[in-house]
Scaffold this motif. Structure first.
Motif, PDB file in Angstrom:
ATOM      1  N   ALA A  92      -1.532 -10.076  58.419  1.00  0.00           N
ATOM      2  CA  ALA A  92      -0.871 -10.054  57.120  1.00  0.00           C
ATOM      3  C   ALA A  92      -1.935 -10.117  56.038  1.00  0.00           C
ATOM      4  O   ALA A  92      -2.896 -10.892  56.156  1.00  0.00           O
ATOM      5  CB  ALA A  92       0.089 -11.235  56.978  1.00  0.00           C
ATOM      6  N   HIS A  93      -1.762  -9.294  54.997  1.00  0.00           N
ATOM      7  CA  HIS A  93      -2.761  -9.208  53.941  1.00  0.00           C
ATOM      8  C   HIS A  93      -2.117  -9.464  52.580  1.00  0.00           C
ATOM      9  O   HIS A  93      -0.970  -9.096  52.348  1.00  0.00           O
ATOM     10  CB  HIS A  93      -3.415  -7.826  53.933  1.00  0.00           C
ATOM     11  CG  HIS A  93      -4.182  -7.514  55.174  1.00  0.00           C
ATOM     12  ND1 HIS A  93      -3.576  -6.995  56.289  1.00  0.00           N
ATOM     13  CD2 HIS A  93      -5.490  -7.673  55.478  1.00  0.00           C
ATOM     14  CE1 HIS A  93      -4.483  -6.829  57.236  1.00  0.00           C
ATOM     15  NE2 HIS A  93      -5.650  -7.225  56.774  1.00  0.00           N
ATOM     16  N   ALA A  94      -2.883 -10.070  51.690  1.00  0.00           N
ATOM     17  CA  ALA A  94      -2.404 -10.364  50.343  1.00  0.00           C
ATOM     18  C   ALA A  94      -1.946  -9.086  49.656  1.00  0.00           C
ATOM     19  O   ALA A  94      -2.612  -8.049  49.720  1.00  0.00           O
ATOM     20  CB  ALA A  94      -3.518 -11.022  49.524  1.00  0.00           C
ATOM     21  N   GLY A  95      -0.764  -9.159  49.029  1.00  0.00           N
ATOM     22  CA  GLY A  95      -0.248  -8.027  48.284  1.00  0.00           C
ATOM     23  C   GLY A  95       0.336  -6.918  49.125  1.00  0.00           C
ATOM     24  O   GLY A  95       0.576  -5.815  48.615  1.00  0.00           O
ATOM     25  N   ARG A  96       0.607  -7.192  50.418  1.00  0.00           N
ATOM     26  CA  ARG A  96       1.144  -6.160  51.301  1.00  0.00           C
ATOM     27  C   ARG A  96       2.358  -6.693  52.065  1.00  0.00           C
ATOM     28  O   ARG A  96       2.444  -7.889  52.367  1.00  0.00           O
ATOM     29  CB  ARG A  96       0.088  -5.684  52.310  1.00  0.00           C
ATOM     30  CG  ARG A  96      -1.090  -5.004  51.642  1.00  0.00           C
ATOM     31  CD  ARG A  96      -2.130  -4.547  52.642  1.00  0.00           C
ATOM     32  NE  ARG A  96      -1.677  -3.415  53.452  1.00  0.00           N
ATOM     33  CZ  ARG A  96      -1.787  -2.145  53.098  1.00  0.00           C
ATOM     34  NH1 ARG A  96      -2.322  -1.829  51.929  1.00  0.00           N
ATOM     35  NH2 ARG A  96      -1.376  -1.173  53.897  1.00  0.00           N
ATOM     36  N   LEU A  97       3.273  -5.781  52.373  1.00  0.00           N
ATOM     37  CA  LEU A  97       4.453  -6.099  53.169  1.00  0.00           C
ATOM     38  C   LEU A  97       4.286  -5.533  54.570  1.00  0.00           C
ATOM     39  O   LEU A  97       4.118  -4.322  54.747  1.00  0.00           O
ATOM     40  CB  LEU A  97       5.709  -5.499  52.524  1.00  0.00           C
ATOM     41  CG  LEU A  97       6.982  -5.480  53.390  1.00  0.00           C
ATOM     42  CD1 LEU A  97       7.419  -6.889  53.776  1.00  0.00           C
ATOM     43  CD2 LEU A  97       8.118  -4.745  52.664  1.00  0.00           C
ATOM     44  N   LEU A  98       4.327  -6.424  55.553  1.00  0.00           N
ATOM     45  CA  LEU A  98       4.333  -6.030  56.961  1.00  0.00           C
ATOM     46  C   LEU A  98       5.761  -6.128  57.471  1.00  0.00           C
ATOM     47  O   LEU A  98       6.347  -7.213  57.482  1.00  0.00           O
ATOM     48  CB  LEU A  98       3.423  -6.942  57.784  1.00  0.00           C
ATOM     49  CG  LEU A  98       3.554  -6.837  59.314  1.00  0.00           C
ATOM     50  CD1 LEU A  98       3.171  -5.431  59.803  1.00  0.00           C
ATOM     51  CD2 LEU A  98       2.716  -7.907  60.004  1.00  0.00           C
ATOM     52  N   THR A 147      12.840  -8.448  44.763  1.00  0.00           N
ATOM     53  CA  THR A 147      12.089  -9.700  44.757  1.00  0.00           C
ATOM     54  C   THR A 147      10.897  -9.618  45.693  1.00  0.00           C
ATOM     55  O   THR A 147       9.809 -10.133  45.382  1.00  0.00           O
ATOM     56  CB  THR A 147      13.008 -10.872  45.162  1.00  0.00           C
ATOM     57  OG1 THR A 147      14.129 -10.915  44.280  1.00  0.00           O
ATOM     58  CG2 THR A 147      12.263 -12.197  45.076  1.00  0.00           C
ATOM     59  N   ILE A 148      11.065  -8.963  46.834  1.00  0.00           N
ATOM     60  CA  ILE A 148       9.942  -8.765  47.754  1.00  0.00           C
ATOM     61  C   ILE A 148       8.862  -7.920  47.085  1.00  0.00           C
ATOM     62  O   ILE A 148       7.661  -8.207  47.210  1.00  0.00           O
ATOM     63  CB  ILE A 148      10.430  -8.123  49.066  1.00  0.00           C
ATOM     64  CG1 ILE A 148      11.294  -9.114  49.845  1.00  0.00           C
ATOM     65  CG2 ILE A 148       9.242  -7.668  49.924  1.00  0.00           C
ATOM     66  CD1 ILE A 148      12.008  -8.519  51.037  1.00  0.00           C
ATOM     67  N   ALA A 180       1.304 -12.257  50.535  1.00  0.00           N
ATOM     68  CA  ALA A 180       1.467 -11.488  51.769  1.00  0.00           C
ATOM     69  C   ALA A 180       2.879 -11.749  52.279  1.00  0.00           C
ATOM     70  O   ALA A 180       3.342 -12.890  52.271  1.00  0.00           O
ATOM     71  CB  ALA A 180       0.445 -11.931  52.811  1.00  0.00           C
ATOM     72  N   VAL A 181       3.573 -10.699  52.705  1.00  0.00           N
ATOM     73  CA  VAL A 181       4.953 -10.841  53.167  1.00  0.00           C
ATOM     74  C   VAL A 181       5.074 -10.224  54.557  1.00  0.00           C
ATOM     75  O   VAL A 181       4.620  -9.103  54.785  1.00  0.00           O
ATOM     76  CB  VAL A 181       5.943 -10.154  52.208  1.00  0.00           C
ATOM     77  CG1 VAL A 181       7.374 -10.300  52.727  1.00  0.00           C
ATOM     78  CG2 VAL A 181       5.827 -10.746  50.798  1.00  0.00           C
ATOM     79  N   ILE A 182       5.679 -10.982  55.470  1.00  0.00           N
ATOM     80  CA  ILE A 182       6.052 -10.458  56.782  1.00  0.00           C
ATOM     81  C   ILE A 182       7.570 -10.533  56.867  1.00  0.00           C
ATOM     82  O   ILE A 182       8.144 -11.612  56.700  1.00  0.00           O
ATOM     83  CB  ILE A 182       5.431 -11.256  57.936  1.00  0.00           C
ATOM     84  CG1 ILE A 182       3.903 -11.257  57.847  1.00  0.00           C
ATOM     85  CG2 ILE A 182       5.875 -10.676  59.284  1.00  0.00           C
ATOM     86  CD1 ILE A 182       3.228 -12.085  58.936  1.00  0.00           C
ATOM     87  N   ALA A 183       8.212  -9.405  57.112  1.00  0.00           N
ATOM     88  CA  ALA A 183       9.669  -9.365  57.167  1.00  0.00           C
ATOM     89  C   ALA A 183      10.124  -8.746  58.478  1.00  0.00           C
ATOM     90  O   ALA A 183       9.720  -7.631  58.825  1.00  0.00           O
ATOM     91  CB  ALA A 183      10.229  -8.570  55.995  1.00  0.00           C
ATOM     92  N   GLU A 213      15.400  -0.564  54.435  1.00  0.00           N
ATOM     93  CA  GLU A 213      15.981  -1.583  53.554  1.00  0.00           C
ATOM     94  C   GLU A 213      15.044  -1.924  52.401  1.00  0.00           C
ATOM     95  O   GLU A 213      15.487  -2.359  51.342  1.00  0.00           O
ATOM     96  CB  GLU A 213      16.262  -2.866  54.341  1.00  0.00           C
ATOM     97  CG  GLU A 213      17.333  -2.740  55.392  1.00  0.00           C
ATOM     98  CD  GLU A 213      17.482  -4.017  56.199  1.00  0.00           C
ATOM     99  OE1 GLU A 213      18.617  -4.321  56.623  1.00  0.00           O
ATOM    100  OE2 GLU A 213      16.472  -4.721  56.414  1.00  0.00           O
ATOM    101  N   PHE A 214      13.752  -1.731  52.614  1.00  0.00           N
ATOM    102  CA  PHE A 214      12.755  -2.117  51.619  1.00  0.00           C
ATOM    103  C   PHE A 214      12.343  -0.907  50.791  1.00  0.00           C
ATOM    104  O   PHE A 214      12.315   0.220  51.285  1.00  0.00           O
ATOM    105  CB  PHE A 214      11.531  -2.715  52.310  1.00  0.00           C
ATOM    106  CG  PHE A 214      11.864  -3.836  53.250  1.00  0.00           C
ATOM    107  CD1 PHE A 214      12.300  -5.058  52.778  1.00  0.00           C
ATOM    108  CD2 PHE A 214      11.779  -3.649  54.621  1.00  0.00           C
ATOM    109  CE1 PHE A 214      12.626  -6.083  53.647  1.00  0.00           C
ATOM    110  CE2 PHE A 214      12.102  -4.660  55.502  1.00  0.00           C
ATOM    111  CZ  PHE A 214      12.532  -5.886  55.013  1.00  0.00           C
ATOM    112  N   THR A 215      12.004  -1.160  49.535  1.00  0.00           N
ATOM    113  CA  THR A 215      11.608  -0.049  48.673  1.00  0.00           C
ATOM    114  C   THR A 215      10.180   0.397  48.963  1.00  0.00           C
ATOM    115  O   THR A 215       9.827   1.548  48.702  1.00  0.00           O
ATOM    116  CB  THR A 215      11.737  -0.451  47.195  1.00  0.00           C
ATOM    117  OG1 THR A 215      10.976  -1.647  46.967  1.00  0.00           O
ATOM    118  CG2 THR A 215      13.183  -0.709  46.825  1.00  0.00           C
TER     119      THR A 215
END
Length: 221
Positions: free
Chosen positions: A36-42, A182-183, A192-195, A202-204
């Motif tokens: 997981a990296h800062a500013g990124r969505l995994l 919001t994500i 960093a976001v892990i979903a 579902e994600f933009t």
């Protein structure tokens, strides 16, 4: 309303290497790597039983792998947003109470919130569209509204790493849109976001994808 992270963009926040987990004698994860990296969505995707939620539990520190290494960058603040469950509907707490719990890591449980924290709570509720429901008992809200309250709680934690377990499963269109936005805000401000998800559409915006099948990494991108 999320405060900018002090981490540089794309800084590695979490690394999972060769993770293996057995649950009740059955392999749930088999040699999985993830970062997981800062500013990124995994986005972690796959069928039911593929190991998605198990991987999230390892990332959250709730489950110790039988093999492998969990490397969390020093000083990282982590927030876990579970799926809204029927249990939440029975809690004798208001929306404000639930969101204010996000301050407990700094203040301690049930301590009076400071003015700055109260403003942070109000801002988080506004972000997820719950300002007008702030005094409502959590049990009177729809599933989507309860999920947004849990996400607001994570915003108040000002986490560097946000972990989401099926954040949009079974929700109405408005709640899905608010959560997706919001994500986007979380990653834009450096978190960093892990979903975990069944559907990355579902994600933009998705930066990285980890697809699991029978506990193994089937695809990374």
């Amino acid at each position: 309303m999320s405060s900018p992270s002090l981490l540089l963009p794309t800084t590695r926040v979490l690394s999972l290497s060769d993770i293996a987990v057995d649950l009740d004698g059955h392999p749930a994860l088999r040699g999985v790597d993830a970062e997981a990296h800062a500013g990124r969505l995994l986005a972690v995707t796959g069928a039911n039983g593929s190991g998605k939620s198990t991987l999230l539990a390892v990332a959250a520190g709730l489950l110790t792998p039988h093999r492998g290494t969990v490397d969390l960058r020093a000083g990282i603040r982590t927030a876990l947003v579970p799926q809204s469950t029927p249990l939440a509907a029975h809690l004798p707490l208001s929306v404000t109470d639930i969101v204010t719990m996000g301050t407990w890591g700094r203040l301690g449980a049930w301590r009076p919130a400071r003015r700055a924290d109260r403003e942070l709570v109000r801002g988080a509720m506004a972000t997820v569209g719950l300002s007008e429901l702030s005094r409502r008992p959590i049990g009177t809200l729809s599933g989507g509204q309860r999920q947004r309250a849990l996400l607001a709680q994570a915003l108040v934690q000002r986490a560097d790493l946000v972990l989401l377990d099926e954040p949009m499963a079974g929700l109405d269109a408005r709640s899905r849109a608010i959560i997706a936005a919001t994500i986007d805000q979380l990653t834009a401000t450096g978190s960093a976001v892990i979903a975990v998800t069944h559907d990355i559409a579902e994600f933009t915006a998705v930066d990285d994808v980890l697809e699991l099948q029978n506990g193994r990494a089937l695809r990374r991108s």
